[in-house]
Motif scaffolding. Structure first.
Motif: not given
Length: 122
Positions: A83-88
């Motif tokens: 969840n709340s995925l980030k570019l990194e």
């Protein structure tokens, strides 16, 4: 044990994905299982781990509170809810079965799935 990961794809930052890993073999429940990831030009890094019974979970600091590892020994599967995925978080994600050594080290895992690509876009 043979492992096959699935569920990767393209998702926008802030979104969610659920990865699954299907395992063959009757002894799946005896294995500590882990998820690792590898981004281009970087080393493979530990993401999450779970004991055979599922009573202990381990997370990298970078995903703590956002990712959840789980397993279903009746179905021989281990999953990673992201969840709340980030570019990194973009990387190829691998599931692996632990053989011995430090839980957080890729060298401790002797069986690997083929990897599934997760791409997080802005």
């Amino acid at each position: 044990v043979q492992l096959q990961a699935s569920g990767g794809g393209l998702v926008q930052a802030g979104g969610s994905l659920r990865l699954s890993c299907a395992a063959s073999g009757r002894t799946f429940s005896t294995y500590i299982m882990g998820w690792f990831r590898q981004a281009p030009g970087k080393e493979r890094e530990f993401v999450a781990g779970i004991t055979g019974s599922g009573d202990r979970l381990y997370y990298a600091d970078s995903v703590q509170g956002r990712f959840t590892i789980s397993r279903d020994n009746a179905k021989n599967t281990v999953s990673l809810q992201m969840n709340s995925l980030k570019l990194e978080d973009s990387a190829v994600y691998y599931c692996a079965a632990y053989l011995g050594g430090g839980y957080y080290s890729a060298a401790a895992y002797g069986y690997w799935g083929q990897g599934t690509l997760v791409t997080v876009s802005s």
